[in-house]
Design an enzyme around this catalytic site. Structure first.
Site, PDB file in Angstrom:
ATOM      1  CG  HIS A   1      -1.928   1.080   1.190  1.00 56.67           C
ATOM      2  ND1 HIS A   1      -1.646   2.363   1.562  1.00 56.67           N
ATOM      3  CD2 HIS A   1      -3.220   1.087   0.772  1.00 56.67           C
ATOM      4  CE1 HIS A   1      -2.721   3.120   1.388  1.00 56.67           C
ATOM      5  NE2 HIS A   1      -3.694   2.361   0.914  1.00 56.67           N
TER       6      HIS A   1
ATOM      7  CD  GLU B   1      -5.402   1.808  -3.037  1.00 57.55           C
ATOM      8  OE1 GLU B   1      -6.566   1.946  -2.673  1.00 57.55           O
ATOM      9  OE2 GLU B   1      -4.448   1.742  -2.260  1.00 57.55           O
TER      10      GLU B   1
ATOM     11  CB  SER C   1     -11.300   9.598  -3.447  1.00 60.48           C
ATOM     12  OG  SER C   1     -10.304  10.209  -2.636  1.00 60.48           O
TER      13      SER C   1
ATOM     14  N   GLY D   1     -10.879   2.987   1.203  1.00 59.32           N
ATOM     15  CA  GLY D   1     -10.427   3.374   2.543  1.00 59.32           C
ATOM     16  C   GLY D   1     -11.570   3.990   3.324  1.00 59.32           C
ATOM     17  N   GLY D   2     -11.625   5.323   3.332  1.00 57.04           N
ATOM     18  CA  GLY D   2     -12.593   6.061   4.150  1.00 57.04           C
ATOM     19  C   GLY D   2     -14.022   5.537   4.069  1.00 57.04           C
TER      20      GLY D   2
HETATM   21  P1  PGA Z   1      -9.510   6.187   0.282  1.00 56.16           P
HETATM   22  O1  PGA Z   1      -8.312   5.157   0.568  1.00 56.16           O
HETATM   23  O2  PGA Z   1     -10.669   5.382  -0.257  1.00 56.16           O
HETATM   24  O3  PGA Z   1      -9.828   6.778   1.644  1.00 56.16           O
HETATM   25  O4  PGA Z   1      -9.020   7.189  -0.694  1.00 56.16           O
HETATM   26  C1  PGA Z   1      -7.990   4.126  -0.333  1.00 56.16           C
HETATM   27  C2  PGA Z   1      -6.845   3.299   0.180  1.00 56.16           C
HETATM   28  O5  PGA Z   1      -5.932   3.864   0.795  1.00 56.16           O
HETATM   29  O6  PGA Z   1      -6.796   2.070  -0.004  1.00 56.16           O
END
Ligand code: PGA
Length: 273
Positions: free
Chosen positions: A114, A190, A236, A257-258
């Site tokens: 990551h 990502e 995101s 993530g979020g």
């Molecule tokens: P995010 O994070 O959806 O909050 O942008 C993605 C991730 O880090 O895997």
């Protein structure tokens, strides 16, 4: 047909109690969605039902929550794994996460490389390659994360960066066939500039990179493997952008993530697949 995957990266969020509450709410929401879906499917033809691709839901909780997630989700249709692993079975590695123990707890995946591991914990492509190979050797499916920074994109180096990360990341993984129809690994693209920033790649930007990665995989591992390896988009992803992204041919799911911290948001994202 490639498996679709909705993966939630919880990072270092949630206490034990919050994780338990999450899955209680998740179970209720999934049951409600199943009732609605059952009614909708009853109206569709058998063919439409059988050709719907399978979607897997995978959670990556912090290491300290793995046991809680294993216990709490035993009766739920989800899979889980650690956000990072050591590249050896055991030894003097203070603070590291054992892939063997995660596997024993019921983990099926391991998130590797990551961008936060790369930037904050100085993981190199070489270390990541060892982790990918070790995950595979203990029976965890490695989910290899790759992606360019904003400066790399703006200087036109996206393909070079992701190609290098892909090639080096897979360099120690033995050649595997897709003969049993099971993907030997998963790629999560990502873009670093989209992670946690609210800036999402457009469906065109994401699809362009996914298409490029699919062709790289074909060259590296052959068409049978390239056809079956899911390539997820992350950065995101939210309920309101998941549908348009999921319509692209080479976007096979999401690493979230979020929005994976809230059951209703993550379920909406997973349902978009
Ligand atoms: P995010 O994070 O959806 O909050 O942008 C993605 C991730 O880090 O895997």
């Amino acid at each position: 047909m490639r498996t679709k995957i909705a993966a939630g990266n919880w990072k270092m969020f949630k206490t034990t109690r919050e994780a338990r509450d999450f899955f209680k709410e998740w179970e209720t929401l999934v049951a409600q969605a199943a009732v609605k879906e059952g009614a909708a499917l009853a109206k569709k033809s058998d063919e439409a039902v059988t050709t719907k691709p399978q979607t897997k839901t995978v959670f990556f909780p912090s290491t300290i929550l793995l046991g809680t997630v294993a216990e709490t989700t035993a009766d739920l249709n989800i899979e889980f794994g650690p956000q990072n692993i050591a590249w050896q079975k055991e030894g003097a590695f203070t603070g590291e996460t054992s892939a063997v123990t995660a596997k024993e707890m019921g983990a099926t995946y391991a998130l590797i490389g990551h961008s936060e591991r790369r930037s904050l914990f100085h993981e190199t492509d070489e270390v990541i390659a060892k982790k990918v190979a070790f995950a595979d050797s203990v029976g965890l499916i490695p989910m290899l994360c790759i992606g360019e920074t904003l400066a790399e994109r703006e200087s036109g180096h996206t393909e070079r960066v992701v190609s290098t990360q892909l090639r080096l990341g897979l360099s120690q993984l033995p050649a595997t066939t897709a003969a049993n129809g099971r993907a030997p690994f998963v790629i999560a693209y990502e873009p670093v500039w989209a992670i946690g920033t609210g800036k999402v790649a457009t469906p065109e930007q994401a699809e362009d990179v996914h298409t490029f990665l699919r062709s790289e995989l074909k060259e590296l591992r052959g068409a049978a493997v390239a056809d079956i390896v899911p390539i997820l988009y992350g950065g995101s992803v939210k309920p309101d952008n998941a549908v348009v992204l999921s319509q692209r041919k080479n976007i096979d799911g999401f690493l979230v993530g979020g929005a994976s911290l809230k059951p209703s948001d993550f379920l909406a994202i997973s349902s978009a697949l």
